[in-house]
Enzyme design. Structure first.
Site, PDB file in Angstrom:
ATOM      1  CB  SER A 166      -0.874  -0.015   1.256  1.00  0.00           C
ATOM      2  OG  SER A 166      -1.522   1.215   1.393  1.00  0.00           O
ATOM      3  CB  THR A 205      -7.597   5.577 -16.773  1.00  0.00           C
ATOM      4  OG1 THR A 205      -8.399   5.290 -17.911  1.00  0.00           O
ATOM      5  CG2 THR A 205      -6.516   6.581 -17.147  1.00  0.00           C
ATOM      6  CB  CYS A 213      -9.445  -0.316   9.617  1.00  0.00           C
ATOM      7  SG  CYS A 213      -7.995   0.008   8.641  1.00  0.00           S
TER       8      CYS A 213
END
Ligand code: PLP
Length: 394
Positions: A198, A236, A324
């Site tokens: 990440s 994209t 989280c």
């Protein structure tokens, strides 16, 4: 008031060098890298350069790097791909202490008929390798074992685990989101098939990640549509993010030594001083091999959330459990899996450092935290000696 940021396992600041590399691609160089004209082509070239920079940090080759949007996407892609490419296999081996990006997905997959084995850990957060070996069966589609735990920093023997899986013809994925950039990784001679990264955990921006996919690994894309990433991830490209991540990987390689010497020394000093100044405290996972930047300390008979609030008054940013899950008042699943007693698990604080932390910041935390704990314990009904005796059953 100056912010003392010690929550680098939650997210990191974008390195100034990374930002500088990205800016042209957010302003003037906005071409689509897939375009035929050179205005887009030059962006395509920079993406290829970023791929080389990521590959260099991992000891991988450029074709093995698939850019994604985040660590969670990489984790989901790896596990779902394994299930899709091995259609008759429905068993997943993982651990009790994975990040929700793996854990919650696996829980969901049980509803689709998958069988999940979560390998336990011991009191120090170390993986039970005997249980791991026993759990690998002909029905196992993938073993997904994190490289380093986000809450405690405990490092798992993923190379050994990957070899055991390979010997049985089982795919091996590792969530290396917390490990990459902090400890050396070399995938050249490794048995790891897939690995997640990440960007925002290593001083690149949010919204970019990587899934490493070893050459020859059967793979089914998660995002279907475009031809991007060799057809392995449609959409994209996040051009500025990818280019920033490439630069961040280059910096991480340069700073690895500092991470493992100066940053580790800061972490060790924090631990030593806090433990000596605050009674009834312990380092969770302190007896295991750990990342150099992370400490998870429990202060008995106080609430982790309350500690964070008072630390915030001094500008100190830390976390109780993973960012989280800190919205929930449940003690962390990681500390519960380690068997940390309830009164300790509730009062746990994770401090995670980076190369941007200084001696002065560490001194400030050492100075403030003991008085915060003392203040909170003065209000805690459990802190009274008779209640302590009651809580511990004596
Ligand atoms: N895996 C681990 C071990 C993490 O610590 C995190 C983030 O906290 C993730 C996966 C998810 O990464 P991201 O926020 O990029 O989706």
């Amino acid at each position: 008031m100056k912010t003392i940021y010690m929550d680098n396992n939650a997210t990191t600041r974008i390195a100034p060098e990374v930002l500088e590399t990205m800016l042209p691609y957010l302003k003037d160089l906005y071409g689509n890298p897939s375009s035929a004209y050179s205005f887009g082509g030059q962006v395509g070239r920079e993406i290829r350069n970023a791929r080389e920079q990521v590959a260099a940090l991992l000891g991988a080759s450029v074709e093995e790097i698939v850019f994604t949007s985040c660590g969670s996407e990489s984790d989901n892609t790896a596990i779902l791909s394994a299930l899709q490419t091995a259609k008759d296999k429905t068993h997943i081996v993982t651990t009790r202490v994975e990040h929700p990006a793996v854990k919650v997905l696996c829980n969901e997959l049980t509803k689709r008929g998958c069988r999940i084995t979560e390998i336990p850990v011991d009191r120090e957060g170390r993986l039970d390798m005997d249980r791991y070996k026993e759990s690998l069966t002909p029905d196992t589609a993938i073993a997904s074992i994190m490289w380093a735990n986000n809450e405690t920093g405990v490092i798992f023997p993923v190379e050994e685990a990957a070899k055991l899986a390979r010997n049985r013809g089982i795919l091996f994925h590792t969530d290396a989101v917390q490990a990459v950039g902090k400890i050396p990784i070399d995938l050249q001679e490794s048995a790891i098939d897939m690995l997640s990264i990440s960007g925002h955990k290593l001083h690149a921006p949010k919204g970019v990640g990587v899934l490493y996919v070893r050459k020859g690994t059967k793979f089914a894309p998660f995002l279907i549509g475009g031809h991007q990433e060799g057809g392995r991830r449609g959409g994209t490209e996040n051009t500025a993010g990818i280019i920033g991540l490439g630069r961040a990987c280059e910096l991480a390689l340069d700073r690895m030594e500092e991470e493992n010497t100066r940053v580790k020394a800061l972490r060790d000093r924090l631990e030593k001083e806090l433990l000596s100044r605050v009674t009834n405290s312990r380092v969770n996972g302190g007896g295991a091999e750990r990342l150099p930047n992370t400490t998870n300390i429990s202060f008995e008979f106080v609430e982790g959330e309350a500690i964070l609030l008072l630390m915030d008054e001094f500008g100190i940013c830390a976390s109780s459990g993973s960012a989280c899950t800190s919205g929930s008042l449940q003690p962390s699943h990681v500390l519960r899996a380690m068997g940390v007693p309830f009164t300790m698990a509730h009062g746990s604080v994770r401090l995670s450092l980076s190369v941007y932390n200084t001696d002065e910041e560490v001194e400030a935390v050492i100075d403030k935290v003991p008085s915060i704990i003392e203040k909170l314990r003065a209000f805690s009904p459990f802190w009274k000696p008779e209640a302590q005796a009651c809580a511990s059953g004596t």
